[in-house]
Design a protein around this motif. Structure first.
Motif, PDB file in Angstrom:
ATOM      1  N   GLY A 119       0.803  -1.223   0.000  1.00 51.77           N
ATOM      2  CA  GLY A 119       0.000   0.000   0.000  1.00 51.77           C
ATOM      3  C   GLY A 119       0.830   1.264   0.000  1.00 51.77           C
ATOM      4  N   GLY A 120       2.150   1.118   0.222  1.00 53.65           N
ATOM      5  CA  GLY A 120       3.083   2.231   0.123  1.00 53.65           C
ATOM      6  C   GLY A 120       2.799   3.404   1.035  1.00 53.65           C
ATOM      7  N   ILE A 121       3.354   4.541   0.633  1.00 52.71           N
ATOM      8  CA  ILE A 121       3.202   5.758   1.422  1.00 52.71           C
ATOM      9  C   ILE A 121       1.742   6.212   1.465  1.00 52.71           C
ATOM     10  CG2 ILE A 121       3.698   7.392  -0.457  1.00 52.71           C
ATOM     11  CD1 ILE A 121       5.331   9.053   1.613  1.00 52.71           C
ATOM     12  N   PHE A 122       0.965   5.871   0.419  1.00 55.86           N
ATOM     13  CA  PHE A 122      -0.451   6.239   0.433  1.00 55.86           C
ATOM     14  C   PHE A 122      -1.164   5.592   1.625  1.00 55.86           C
ATOM     15  CE2 PHE A 122      -1.255   7.213  -4.369  1.00 55.86           C
ATOM     16  CZ  PHE A 122      -0.247   8.158  -4.353  1.00 55.86           C
ATOM     17  N   GLU A 123      -0.965   4.291   1.794  1.00 54.13           N
ATOM     18  CA  GLU A 123      -1.625   3.606   2.905  1.00 54.13           C
ATOM     19  C   GLU A 123      -1.031   4.048   4.244  1.00 54.13           C
ATOM     20  OE1 GLU A 123      -4.574   1.097   4.593  1.00 54.13           O
ATOM     21  OE2 GLU A 123      -4.369   2.115   2.681  1.00 54.13           O
ATOM     22  N   TRP A 124       0.260   4.351   4.278  1.00 52.19           N
ATOM     23  CA  TRP A 124       0.910   4.874   5.478  1.00 52.19           C
ATOM     24  C   TRP A 124       0.156   6.112   5.975  1.00 52.19           C
ATOM     25  CZ3 TRP A 124       4.998   3.152   8.436  1.00 52.19           C
ATOM     26  CH2 TRP A 124       5.576   4.058   9.315  1.00 52.19           C
ATOM     27  N   VAL A 125      -0.109   7.034   5.058  1.00 53.41           N
ATOM     28  CA  VAL A 125      -0.816   8.270   5.393  1.00 53.41           C
ATOM     29  C   VAL A 125      -2.294   7.991   5.655  1.00 53.41           C
ATOM     30  CG1 VAL A 125      -1.528  10.525   4.472  1.00 53.41           C
ATOM     31  CG2 VAL A 125       0.827   9.738   4.190  1.00 53.41           C
ATOM     32  N   ASN A 126      -2.904   7.135   4.842  1.00 56.58           N
ATOM     33  CA  ASN A 126      -4.313   6.807   5.032  1.00 56.58           C
ATOM     34  C   ASN A 126      -4.589   6.252   6.425  1.00 56.58           C
ATOM     35  OD1 ASN A 126      -4.952   7.638   2.443  1.00 56.58           O
ATOM     36  ND2 ASN A 126      -5.053   5.569   1.600  1.00 56.58           N
ATOM     37  N   GLN A 127      -3.605   5.566   7.004  1.00 58.36           N
ATOM     38  CA  GLN A 127      -3.768   5.006   8.348  1.00 58.36           C
ATOM     39  C   GLN A 127      -3.332   5.977   9.453  1.00 58.36           C
ATOM     40  OE1 GLN A 127      -2.583   0.926   8.984  1.00 58.36           O
ATOM     41  NE2 GLN A 127      -3.287   0.309   6.951  1.00 58.36           N
ATOM     42  N   GLY A 128      -3.064   7.216   9.071  1.00 58.62           N
ATOM     43  CA  GLY A 128      -2.800   8.258  10.069  1.00 58.62           C
ATOM     44  C   GLY A 128      -1.362   8.360  10.525  1.00 58.62           C
ATOM     45  N   ASN A 129      -0.427   7.767   9.804  1.00 62.97           N
ATOM     46  CA  ASN A 129       0.982   7.855  10.181  1.00 62.97           C
ATOM     47  C   ASN A 129       1.610   9.115   9.592  1.00 62.97           C
ATOM     48  OD1 ASN A 129       1.313   5.242  11.611  1.00 62.97           O
ATOM     49  ND2 ASN A 129       0.655   4.460   9.623  1.00 62.97           N
ATOM     50  N   GLN A 130       2.626   9.615  10.264  1.00 62.08           N
ATOM     51  CA  GLN A 130       3.267  10.875   9.915  1.00 62.08           C
ATOM     52  C   GLN A 130       4.293  10.703   8.794  1.00 62.08           C
ATOM     53  OE1 GLN A 130       2.508  14.063  11.499  1.00 62.08           O
ATOM     54  NE2 GLN A 130       3.424  14.459   9.515  1.00 62.08           N
ATOM     55  N   VAL A 131       4.378  11.723   7.936  1.00 62.80           N
ATOM     56  CA  VAL A 131       5.435  11.828   6.939  1.00 62.80           C
ATOM     57  C   VAL A 131       6.172  13.144   7.171  1.00 62.80           C
ATOM     58  CG1 VAL A 131       4.379  10.345   5.191  1.00 62.80           C
ATOM     59  CG2 VAL A 131       3.838  12.794   5.219  1.00 62.80           C
ATOM     60  N   TYR A 132       7.367  13.264   6.580  1.00 66.33           N
ATOM     61  CA  TYR A 132       8.256  14.388   6.865  1.00 66.33           C
ATOM     62  C   TYR A 132       8.767  15.023   5.583  1.00 66.33           C
ATOM     63  CZ  TYR A 132       7.992  12.360  11.450  1.00 66.33           C
ATOM     64  OH  TYR A 132       7.501  11.868  12.630  1.00 66.33           O
ATOM     65  N   ASP A 133       9.057  16.339   5.668  1.00 67.79           N
ATOM     66  CA  ASP A 133       9.612  17.049   4.523  1.00 67.79           C
ATOM     67  C   ASP A 133      11.143  16.971   4.557  1.00 67.79           C
ATOM     68  OD1 ASP A 133      10.500  18.973   6.385  1.00 67.79           O
ATOM     69  OD2 ASP A 133       8.917  20.398   5.868  1.00 67.79           O
ATOM     70  N   LEU A 134      11.797  17.687   3.649  1.00 66.66           N
ATOM     71  CA  LEU A 134      13.264  17.633   3.572  1.00 66.66           C
ATOM     72  C   LEU A 134      13.962  18.212   4.797  1.00 66.66           C
ATOM     73  CD1 LEU A 134      13.969  18.422  -0.184  1.00 66.66           C
ATOM     74  CD2 LEU A 134      14.221  16.245   1.011  1.00 66.66           C
ATOM     75  N   GLN A 135      13.249  19.048   5.555  1.00 65.40           N
ATOM     76  CA  GLN A 135      13.818  19.602   6.789  1.00 65.40           C
ATOM     77  C   GLN A 135      13.506  18.716   7.989  1.00 65.40           C
ATOM     78  OE1 GLN A 135      12.090  21.786   4.493  1.00 65.40           O
ATOM     79  NE2 GLN A 135      14.156  22.025   3.674  1.00 65.40           N
ATOM     80  N   ASN A 136      12.963  17.527   7.724  1.00 68.58           N
ATOM     81  CA  ASN A 136      12.576  16.566   8.766  1.00 68.58           C
ATOM     82  C   ASN A 136      11.472  17.093   9.665  1.00 68.58           C
ATOM     83  OD1 ASN A 136      13.404  13.977   8.666  1.00 68.58           O
ATOM     84  ND2 ASN A 136      14.944  14.157  10.260  1.00 68.58           N
ATOM     85  N   LYS A 137      10.624  17.955   9.104  1.00 70.11           N
ATOM     86  CA  LYS A 137       9.481  18.473   9.834  1.00 70.11           C
ATOM     87  C   LYS A 137       8.228  17.758   9.351  1.00 70.11           C
ATOM     88  CE  LYS A 137      11.505  22.962  10.610  1.00 70.11           C
ATOM     89  NZ  LYS A 137      11.514  24.365  10.266  1.00 70.11           N
ATOM     90  N   PRO A 138       7.292  17.466  10.268  1.00 64.24           N
ATOM     91  CA  PRO A 138       6.040  16.827   9.850  1.00 64.24           C
ATOM     92  C   PRO A 138       5.324  17.664   8.790  1.00 64.24           C
ATOM     93  CG  PRO A 138       6.219  16.841  12.235  1.00 64.24           C
ATOM     94  CD  PRO A 138       7.328  17.712  11.711  1.00 64.24           C
ATOM     95  N   THR A 139       4.739  16.981   7.827  1.00 68.56           N
ATOM     96  CA  THR A 139       3.975  17.643   6.782  1.00 68.56           C
ATOM     97  C   THR A 139       2.758  16.790   6.439  1.00 68.56           C
ATOM     98  OG1 THR A 139       4.067  18.615   4.557  1.00 68.56           O
ATOM     99  CG2 THR A 139       5.307  16.572   4.898  1.00 68.56           C
ATOM    100  N   ASP A 140       1.754  17.428   5.857  1.00 72.63           N
ATOM    101  CA  ASP A 140       0.601  16.656   5.393  1.00 72.63           C
ATOM    102  C   ASP A 140       0.622  16.522   3.867  1.00 72.63           C
ATOM    103  OD1 ASP A 140      -0.129  19.237   4.617  1.00 72.63           O
ATOM    104  OD2 ASP A 140      -2.236  18.945   5.115  1.00 72.63           O
ATOM    105  N   LYS A 141       1.665  17.024   3.226  1.00 72.11           N
ATOM    106  CA  LYS A 141       1.775  16.960   1.773  1.00 72.11           C
ATOM    107  C   LYS A 141       2.288  15.594   1.325  1.00 72.11           C
ATOM    108  CE  LYS A 141       2.485  21.859   1.213  1.00 72.11           C
ATOM    109  NZ  LYS A 141       3.427  22.915   0.827  1.00 72.11           N
ATOM    110  N   ILE A 142       1.651  15.074   0.285  1.00 71.03           N
ATOM    111  CA  ILE A 142       2.023  13.784  -0.283  1.00 71.03           C
ATOM    112  C   ILE A 142       2.063  13.930  -1.797  1.00 71.03           C
ATOM    113  CG2 ILE A 142       1.438  11.330  -0.487  1.00 71.03           C
ATOM    114  CD1 ILE A 142       1.894  12.220   2.378  1.00 71.03           C
TER     115      ILE A 142
END
Length: 160
Positions: A119-142
């Protein structure tokens, strides 16, 4: 015969929460490499090194924690020469197709503890897990890869 039937009944494959997404993945993926569910990967995230098998522009928008970018079109096994062959690895992309290919290459190269994130990063986000930008800050952008694939991304802000 009963043993054979019980063995088949006990086998289970990773799934995603959306029925349509799950059906699409079942049609696209060969499922010939070890897989890991998002729930298991997230629960044990400190145990794994994540490898991002997307393209640089996708990775730049956001990625999973503790990720090493390896790419897809530019992937080379030499990118991982510094890792022991038994290092616990989880490979991911947008939905799991490209990462399945890279997981297969890693297995062929002798990596023994590598899994494709179903399910990749899509399912990671769909299940409410955090992703990070290049500055290692949480982001909601995918990075949604494209409008066709972005329909499987239920959460976050889609970037094309």
């Amino acid at each position: 015969m009963i043993f054979g039937l019980s063995f088949i009944a006990c086998q289970s494959h990773a799934q995603v929460k959306s029925g349509t997404f799950n059906f699409t993945l079942k049609m696209l993926l060969s499922r010939d490499v070890p897989e890991i569910t998002v729930a298991d990967a997230a629960k044990n995230s400190g145990r794994y090194m994540f490898l991002d098998a997307r393209e640089q522009k996708e990775y730049n928008v956001s990625h999973l924690p503790s990720t090493r970018f390896v790419g897809y079109d530019s992937f080379s096994i030499t990118f991982l020469n510094d890792l022991p062959k038994d290092k616990p690895l989880v490979v991911y992309c947008s939905i799991g197709k490209r990462s399945e290919d890279i997981t297969r290459k890693l297995k062929k190269a002798g990596f023994t503890n590598v899994h494709n994130l179903y399910g990749g990063i899509f399912e990671w986000v769909n299940q409410g897990n955090q992703v990070y930008d290049l500055q290692n800050k949480p982001t909601d952008k995918i990075h949604a890869y494209g409008k066709l694939w972005g329909r499987f991304l239920d959460k976050g802000t889609k970037v094309y």
